[in-house]
Design a protein around this motif. Structure first.
Motif, short mmCIF file in Angstrom:
data_model
loop_
_atom_site.label_atom_id
_atom_site.label_comp_id
_atom_site.label_asym_id
_atom_site.label_seq_id
_atom_site.Cartn_x
_atom_site.Cartn_y
_atom_site.Cartn_z
N GLU A 32 41.08 53.40 41.77
CA GLU A 32 39.64 53.73 41.68
C GLU A 32 39.01 52.85 40.56
OE1 GLU A 32 38.76 57.69 41.68
OE2 GLU A 32 40.12 58.61 42.98
N ALA A 33 37.72 52.50 40.53
CA ALA A 33 37.32 51.71 39.59
C ALA A 33 35.78 52.59 39.28
CB ALA A 33 36.81 50.35 39.77
N GLU A 34 35.19 52.86 38.12
CA GLU A 34 34.38 53.67 37.85
C GLU A 34 33.08 52.92 37.67
OE1 GLU A 34 34.96 55.56 33.53
OE2 GLU A 34 35.08 56.72 35.35
N ASN A 35 33.15 51.47 37.17
CA ASN A 35 32.01 50.51 36.95
C ASN A 35 32.43 49.07 37.35
OD1 ASN A 35 33.74 49.34 34.72
ND2 ASN A 35 33.38 51.03 33.71
N GLY A 36 31.42 48.35 37.26
CA GLY A 36 31.62 46.65 37.71
C GLY A 36 32.87 46.10 37.07
N ARG A 37 33.08 46.40 36.07
CA ARG A 37 34.17 45.80 34.99
C ARG A 37 35.37 45.94 35.68
NH1 ARG A 37 32.24 42.85 30.50
NH2 ARG A 37 30.17 43.74 29.75
N GLU A 38 35.68 47.53 35.95
CA GLU A 38 36.82 47.75 36.36
C GLU A 38 37.31 47.45 38.01
OE1 GLU A 38 37.23 52.21 36.02
OE2 GLU A 38 37.16 52.04 34.10
N ALA A 39 35.98 47.18 38.55
CA ALA A 39 36.08 46.99 39.91
C ALA A 39 36.51 45.31 40.06
CB ALA A 39 34.90 47.14 40.75
N GLN A 40 35.96 44.50 39.37
CA GLN A 40 36.52 43.13 39.21
C GLN A 40 38.03 42.96 38.95
OE1 GLN A 40 34.09 40.09 37.44
NE2 GLN A 40 32.28 41.57 37.44
N MET A 41 38.39 43.95 38.19
CA MET A 41 39.80 43.77 37.60
C MET A 41 40.77 44.21 38.99
SD MET A 41 39.73 45.55 33.84
CE MET A 41 41.35 45.55 33.82
N LEU A 42 40.31 44.75 40.00
CA LEU A 42 41.08 45.17 41.33
C LEU A 42 41.61 43.81 41.99
CD1 LEU A 42 38.71 47.87 42.67
CD2 LEU A 42 40.86 48.44 41.41
N ALA A 43 41.02 42.57 41.81
CA ALA A 43 41.64 41.67 42.16
C ALA A 43 43.03 41.27 41.79
CB ALA A 43 40.57 40.40 41.92
N GLY A 44 43.32 41.63 40.53
CA GLY A 44 44.85 41.61 40.23
C GLY A 44 45.87 42.60 40.70
N ARG A 45 45.27 43.41 41.62
CA ARG A 45 46.13 44.48 42.28
C ARG A 45 46.62 43.83 43.60
NH1 ARG A 45 46.15 50.14 40.84
NH2 ARG A 45 47.70 50.30 42.36
N GLU A 46 47.86 43.28 43.48
CA GLU A 46 48.55 42.78 44.81
C GLU A 46 48.87 43.75 45.85
OE1 GLU A 46 48.84 39.56 45.18
OE2 GLU A 46 48.04 38.90 43.26
N ASP A 47 49.01 45.00 45.40
CA ASP A 47 49.17 46.09 46.21
C ASP A 47 48.00 46.46 47.19
OD1 ASP A 47 48.27 46.94 43.91
OD2 ASP A 47 49.61 48.92 43.95
N LEU A 48 46.93 46.05 46.78
CA LEU A 48 45.85 46.50 47.51
C LEU A 48 45.58 45.92 48.83
CD1 LEU A 48 42.86 47.05 44.84
CD2 LEU A 48 43.93 48.62 46.19
N ASP A 49 45.22 46.76 49.68
CA ASP A 49 44.79 45.88 51.27
C ASP A 49 43.36 45.82 51.36
OD1 ASP A 49 47.45 45.68 52.08
OD2 ASP A 49 47.58 47.97 52.16
N VAL A 50 42.48 46.94 50.78
CA VAL A 50 40.97 46.94 50.91
C VAL A 50 40.48 47.43 49.84
CG1 VAL A 50 39.12 48.08 52.56
CG2 VAL A 50 41.48 47.26 53.55
N VAL A 51 39.21 47.06 49.60
CA VAL A 51 38.25 47.51 48.75
C VAL A 51 36.95 48.26 49.08
CG1 VAL A 51 36.90 47.14 46.31
CG2 VAL A 51 39.40 46.05 46.83
N VAL A 52 36.74 49.50 48.68
CA VAL A 52 35.58 50.05 49.27
C VAL A 52 34.57 49.83 48.17
CG1 VAL A 52 34.46 52.17 50.30
CG2 VAL A 52 36.76 51.55 51.11
N LEU A 53 33.56 49.36 48.19
CA LEU A 53 32.70 48.95 46.87
C LEU A 53 31.19 49.47 47.13
CD1 LEU A 53 32.20 47.42 44.26
CD2 LEU A 53 31.89 45.36 45.63
N ASP A 54 30.73 50.07 46.10
CA ASP A 54 29.39 50.77 46.18
C ASP A 54 28.58 49.60 45.77
OD1 ASP A 54 26.99 51.88 45.74
OD2 ASP A 54 27.74 52.61 43.58
N LEU A 55 27.53 49.21 46.40
CA LEU A 55 26.39 48.21 46.39
C LEU A 55 25.88 48.17 44.98
CD1 LEU A 55 25.16 45.58 47.52
CD2 LEU A 55 23.54 47.02 48.71
N SER A 56 25.78 49.13 44.58
CA SER A 56 25.04 49.54 43.37
C SER A 56 25.50 50.31 42.11
CB SER A 56 23.72 50.41 43.41
OG SER A 56 24.10 51.61 43.89
N ILE A 57 26.98 49.69 42.08
CA ILE A 57 27.92 50.10 40.87
C ILE A 57 27.31 49.89 39.40
CG2 ILE A 57 29.25 48.15 40.73
CD1 ILE A 57 31.81 49.93 40.81
N GLU A 58 27.75 50.64 38.55
CA GLU A 58 27.38 50.73 37.21
C GLU A 58 27.78 49.27 36.56
OE1 GLU A 58 28.82 52.99 33.66
OE2 GLU A 58 26.82 53.91 34.40
#
Length: 210
Positions: A32-58
């Motif tokens: 999970e990511a609670e802001n934009g910075r954390e969301a961008q870091m998800l790119a480093g998670r090789e075990d992820l298959d899909v990201v569900v992203l809020d268009l207006s994330i903090e």
């Protein structure tokens, strides 16, 4: 098992989505990511298959996060979720690299269906959006002016519409003030506008800003 990350600045929304998806035997929320910075870091998670992203994330516009994820991990499917109905901005987001877009008013079953669809490498579009795509394929004149913008121009457009100054935007994008000003001039020309307030009005009118 499809492994999912939820990126939304509202804890209650993440909790609701997590609960909904936990009932699906083939879906599992692992990050999970609670802001934009954390969301961008998800790119480093090789075990992820899909990201569900809020268009207006903090912290960042969801479009900025989408672009960062595309650059760092191009093959990672991103499903955008926002307040605006699908027909207002889905086509623009698809063009920018999202695999699909859902309005928050969608049915519960549609969320799981959309995740499975984008995981298979397909785009998820509602019937209304599919109709729009078909219409535009047959008549380019129906395309709105903002569809003419490049990815970078669209990014600059949204930030200026949100009130970001050219200087701050230049720092954020690691560009010179002169370069950002050039992008601004191109955006104004393509959209036929003359001021930042007109940019804001245009973005709101076309459902491009939450």
């Amino acid at each position: 098992m499809i492994q999912i990350a939820l990126a939304d600045d509202h804890a209650i929304v993440r909790a609701g989505l997590r609960h909904i998806l936990s009932k699906e035997v083939d879906l599992r929320v692992i990050a999970e990511a609670e802001n934009g910075r954390e969301a961008q870091m998800l790119a480093g998670r090789e075990d992820l298959d899909v990201v569900v992203l809020d268009l207006s994330i903090e912290d960042y516009c969801g479009v900025d996060v989408l672009r960062a994820l595309r650059l760092r991990r191009p093959g990672l499917p991103v499903l955008m979720v926002g307040q605006t109905p699908e027909t207002h901005c889905a086509i623009t987001l698809l063009r920018l690299g999202a695999r699909g877009y859902l309005g928050r008013g969608c049915e519960v079953a549609e969320i799981a269906r959309a995740i499975r669809t984008v995981h298979r490498g397909r785009r998820y579009v509602t019937p209304a959006v599919a109709d729009q795509l078909a219409s535009r394929a047959g008549d380019e004149a129906l395309c709105p002016p903002h569809d003419q913008l490049s990815d970078r121009e669209f990014q600059v457009f949204l930030q200026l519409a949100r009130g970001t100054t050219i200087g701050r935007l230049a720092d954020h994008l690691a560009l010179s003030v002169k370069t950002v000003s050039t992008y601004r001039s191109r955006v104004m020309g393509k959209l036929g506008l003359s001021s930042n307030s007109e940019l804001t009005y245009y973005a709101l009118k076309n459902g491009l800003m939450q």
